[in-house]
Each structure stands twice: as structure tokens, then as C-alpha cells.
Design a protein around this motif. Structure first.
Motif, mmCIF file in Angstrom:
data_model
loop_
_atom_site.group_PDB
_atom_site.id
_atom_site.type_symbol
_atom_site.label_atom_id
_atom_site.label_comp_id
_atom_site.label_asym_id
_atom_site.label_seq_id
_atom_site.Cartn_x
_atom_site.Cartn_y
_atom_site.Cartn_z
ATOM 1 N N ALA A 15 0.826 -1.203 0.000
ATOM 2 C CA ALA A 15 0.000 0.000 0.000
ATOM 3 C C ALA A 15 0.865 1.261 0.000
ATOM 4 C CB ALA A 15 -0.931 -0.009 1.208
ATOM 5 N N ARG A 19 0.938 4.308 -2.916
ATOM 6 C CA ARG A 19 0.760 5.739 -2.625
ATOM 7 C C ARG A 19 1.991 6.542 -3.016
ATOM 8 N NH1 ARG A 19 -1.322 3.666 2.264
ATOM 9 N NH2 ARG A 19 0.553 4.355 3.365
ATOM 10 N N ARG A 26 -4.078 7.275 -3.964
ATOM 11 C CA ARG A 26 -4.484 5.944 -4.407
ATOM 12 C C ARG A 26 -4.266 4.921 -3.287
ATOM 13 N NH1 ARG A 26 -2.863 5.126 -10.652
ATOM 14 N NH2 ARG A 26 -4.930 4.186 -10.665
ATOM 15 N N SER A 27 -5.236 4.044 -3.120
ATOM 16 C CA SER A 27 -5.158 3.039 -2.060
ATOM 17 C C SER A 27 -5.534 1.674 -2.617
ATOM 18 C CB SER A 27 -6.085 3.415 -0.900
ATOM 19 O OG SER A 27 -7.418 3.565 -1.343
ATOM 20 N N ARG A 29 -7.416 -1.876 -2.627
ATOM 21 C CA ARG A 29 -8.643 -2.544 -2.185
ATOM 22 C C ARG A 29 -8.411 -4.039 -1.987
ATOM 23 N NH1 ARG A 29 -13.202 -1.991 -6.407
ATOM 24 N NH2 ARG A 29 -13.201 0.157 -5.606
ATOM 25 N N ARG A 30 -7.643 -4.641 -2.909
ATOM 26 C CA ARG A 30 -7.451 -6.089 -2.860
ATOM 27 C C ARG A 30 -6.061 -6.451 -3.345
ATOM 28 N NH1 ARG A 30 -11.377 -10.754 -5.540
ATOM 29 N NH2 ARG A 30 -9.843 -12.458 -5.470
ATOM 30 N N GLU A 46 -5.795 -4.534 -6.900
ATOM 31 C CA GLU A 46 -6.995 -3.812 -7.297
ATOM 32 C C GLU A 46 -7.075 -2.553 -6.449
ATOM 33 O OE1 GLU A 46 -11.834 -4.331 -7.090
ATOM 34 O OE2 GLU A 46 -10.593 -6.131 -7.338
ATOM 35 N N LEU A 47 -7.091 -1.400 -7.090
ATOM 36 C CA LEU A 47 -7.078 -0.136 -6.371
ATOM 37 C C LEU A 47 -8.500 0.358 -6.142
ATOM 38 C CD1 LEU A 47 -4.096 1.645 -8.171
ATOM 39 C CD2 LEU A 47 -4.061 -0.074 -6.339
ATOM 40 N N GLU A 48 -8.650 1.239 -5.173
ATOM 41 C CA GLU A 48 -9.978 1.754 -4.817
ATOM 42 C C GLU A 48 -10.616 2.544 -5.959
ATOM 43 O OE1 GLU A 48 -11.799 1.083 -2.399
ATOM 44 O OE2 GLU A 48 -10.516 0.206 -0.862
ATOM 45 N N ASP A 49 -9.788 3.116 -6.836
ATOM 46 C CA ASP A 49 -10.350 3.883 -7.956
ATOM 47 C C ASP A 49 -10.741 2.995 -9.136
ATOM 48 O OD1 ASP A 49 -7.931 3.164 -9.061
ATOM 49 O OD2 ASP A 49 -7.099 5.193 -9.096
ATOM 50 N N GLY A 50 -10.629 1.659 -8.948
ATOM 51 C CA GLY A 50 -11.033 0.724 -9.982
ATOM 52 C C GLY A 50 -9.911 0.229 -10.866
ATOM 53 N N SER A 52 -6.534 -1.714 -12.037
ATOM 54 C CA SER A 52 -5.960 -3.013 -11.708
ATOM 55 C C SER A 52 -4.533 -3.042 -12.249
ATOM 56 C CB SER A 52 -6.787 -4.141 -12.322
ATOM 57 O OG SER A 52 -6.331 -5.395 -11.893
#
Length: 337
Positions: A15, A19, A26-27, A29-30, A46-50, A52
Motif C-alpha cells: 500500500a 501511494r 491511491r489506495s 482494495r485487494r 486492485e485499487l480503490e479507484d477501480g 488493476s
């Protein structure tokens, strides 16, 4: 198989790199670890903004490796950059890389995540006709790849010390380095290292026909060819893992595209290769001799690489024994020439 070169990062470290390198907002997610490769640690993020992306992390630089493996990740990125610039074959888009080793003490890079799957898995869902078309497309792309020319022969990274002004000199240095690695890691070969080197040296005159250094992937087996369906049609999406690349003989590519097979029987591949190069590949005795040298070299790599990586278990043993058998066959063929 476990490999000691794949040193994992914690989720918090992943993570932080996202960043720090891709953007402070950017963070993650998975996180999914990608386990198919055997040299670098790799993660699908997989990032929080969608978005990959894939993060690849090199082994610690102090880890003992084969000579040609020094700065291997830098070779992979350089291969992608050359291929993308010349637009000769599809490769993943490199988003960012850091070779300073100031953040985590290791090289790493981010690239786009591909949509498709390796041909090793995809071919089970392909029809016979689709498989033939994929092989023809592979031949076309390999034929186009040979148009990228370099300034010297040998491996891309200067720290390997494996570059020269002629292909014969470079290739023999590459072979000698592997044989020194065999002694360093106490790997048993089918015959003494000095005898192996003598076989390569005795056949090296055929390498003098190679006058221009060409970018050669040298690891284009089916696991490194990604396939994806576009509007229902299966197509090659990208070549990956260009870390074994060198400047050399484009004919050497056939040692990996037809791994453990006879390239003369790959009619669909050869059809595409001819379409890209404008002339058929004629398998003269000289061409067969060069392929014999390149297969022996590739099998030598495959016999040796498990030692520094610490491969263990029944699967690793079976693969090692099979590669040793294939190497023995190529050396026997070299001895008969």
C-alpha cells in the motif's frame, strides 16, 4: 514450487509503494499474489479507484544468483520499452519503475494488469483452428521482433560482464559463465564442465554468420504468451517476462517458442514467421547446428536455475531430471557434428 528469490512484501508495504509511486490519493482494495512466476515476487493489486495493476519485486541484491540474472528486472523493463517503442509486438504497459533501491532495498516496477490468460491455460478452451491461428500470430510477432537491433551482442545489463562485439564471442562467454555457475552452486552436469564448454567451442564457427545483434526474448514458451478474446476472436494479448532477453541471433527464439518440441514441425508458426520476414525459414544443417547450440544453452539454464532458487520437492526433482535428460541429448548431438 517455492523459490527463495521470491521474497514477499507485507500488505502495508504494498500500500505504501502504491501511494508513494502511483499517487498519494491511491489506495489498495485487494491484493492477490501471483504465484506462477519463479523469480520475482508479483502481486495483482486492485485499487480503490477501480484500476488493476501488477507490482513485480526483484530478489534482494545480495542473494546469490546465476551470473546472467544480475539486475534481471531491469532487463525485463528494458525489453518492454524496446518492444513498445518499435511497436513490433504487444507487451504490458510499464506504469512506473524504481531501480534506486532506496525505498525497499530492491528493484520493483508497476505495470498494467493484462485481461487474458497464459496460453498454457487458454489453449484448453481454444478450438483446433484457434490454436493454429495463435501459433501463426506468434510466428508473425517473433518475425517482427527480429527487426529491433542493438549496439552490441550479449545480455543487456553491463554488470553481467557478458557483452561482446561478435555473437560468437558473446555466446561463448554466456556459456562459460553458466558453467562457472554450475561449479559455484555444485550442480552436477551430464559431463565435466570443461567438456561441455569444448562442445560449444567446437561448433561456434556457425555463429559467425550472425552479424547484427537482434533483441531476442529467449523465454517465449506458452506460459509467457498471454491470450485474450477480442470480439470473440482469440488473439495474443502480450508477451511477458522478457527478463532473459539478450542481443543475439533471432534464430535462438525458436528454442523457447518450440520448447521441448521440434521447430521444424511447427508449420503454423513458420507460416506466420515467413509472412513477417518475407521469406521461409530453411532448416539447413547450419541452421540446425545453431538451434542445437541454443537448445543446449537453454536446457543448461533450466538445469542450473533451481540451485540458487532453492527448488525442492518431487515436482522440482522431476523437472530437473527431465531438463538434464534433454541437455544430455543436445550435448550428444553437438558431439556428433
Amino acid at each position: 514450487m517455492h523459490s527463495r528469490t521470491k521474497v514477499a512484501l507485507k500488505r502495508e508495504e504494498l500500500a505504501l509503494l502504491v501511494r508513494d509511486v502511483l499517487g498519494s490519493q491511491r489506495s489498495v482494495r485487494r491484493v492477490d499474489e501471483l504465484t506462477e512466476g519463479m523469480f520475482n515476487a508479483a502481486y495483482a493489486l486492485e485499487l480503490e479507484d477501480g484500476a488493476s495493476v501488477v507490482l513485480k519485486v526483484a530478489p534482494p541484491p545480495e542473494l546469490p544468483l546465476l551470473t546472467y540474472e544480475r539486475d534481471l528486472m531491469r532487463t525485463e523493463v528494458e525489453f518492454y520499452e524496446h518492444a513498445a517503442k518499435e511497436k513490433v509486438c504487444p507487451v504490458p504497459r510499464v506504469l512506473a519503475h524504481d531501480f534506486s533501491r532506496t525505498r525497499i532495498g530492491r528493484d520493483f516496477f508497476f505495470m498494467e494488469r493484462l485481461r487474458g490468460t497464459p496460453l498454457t491455460r487458454a489453449k484448453n478452451q481454444l478450438t483446433t483452428g484457434e490454436r493454429a491461428r495463435i501459433q501463426t500470430e506468434l510466428g508473425e510477432l517473433v518475425g517482427r521482433l527480429r527487426t529491433i537491433r542493438g549496439r552490441f551482442f550479449g545480455y543487456l545489463q553491463p554488470d553481467t560482464g557478458l557483452q561482446a562485439g561478435t555473437w560468437r564471442e558473446a555466446f561463448l562467454a554466456m556459456v562459460a559463465a553458466l558453467l562457472q555457475d554450475a561449479e559455484r552452486f555444485a550442480v552436477k552436469l551430464p559431463m565435466p564442465a570443461r567438456d561441455v564448454l569444448a562442445l560449444f567451442q567446437s561448433g561456434a564457427k556457425v555463429l559467425e554468420r550472425v552479424e547484427e545483434p537482434t533483441l531476442t526474448h529467449f523465454d517465449l514458451w506458452e506460459g509467457n504468451v498471454f491470450v485474450h478474446r477480442v470480439e470473440g476472436a482469440a488473439r495474443i494479448e502480450a508477451f511477458i517476462d522478457g527478463e532473459r532477453a539478450f542481443w543475439g541471433d533471432p534464430l535462438a527464439e525458436l528454442a523457447s517458442t518450440a520448447l521441448f518440441r521440434d521447430p521444424e514441425q511447427e508449420t503454423d508458426f513458420l507460416r506466420g514467421y515467413q509472412a513477417a520476414t518475407g521469406s521461409p525459414l530453411v532448416f539447413t544443417e547450419e541452421v540446425r547446428h545453431r538451434l542445437n547450440l541454443y537448445r543446449a544453452y537453454l536446457y543448461l539454464i533450466m538445469v542450473l536455475e533451481g540451485a540458487p532458487r532453492g527448488y525442492s520437492g518431487l515436482k522440482a526433482m522431476a523437472i530437473r531430471q527431465y531438463c538434464r535428460m534433454k541437455l544430455r541429448g543436445e550435448l550428444k548431438l553437438l558431439a556428433s557434428r
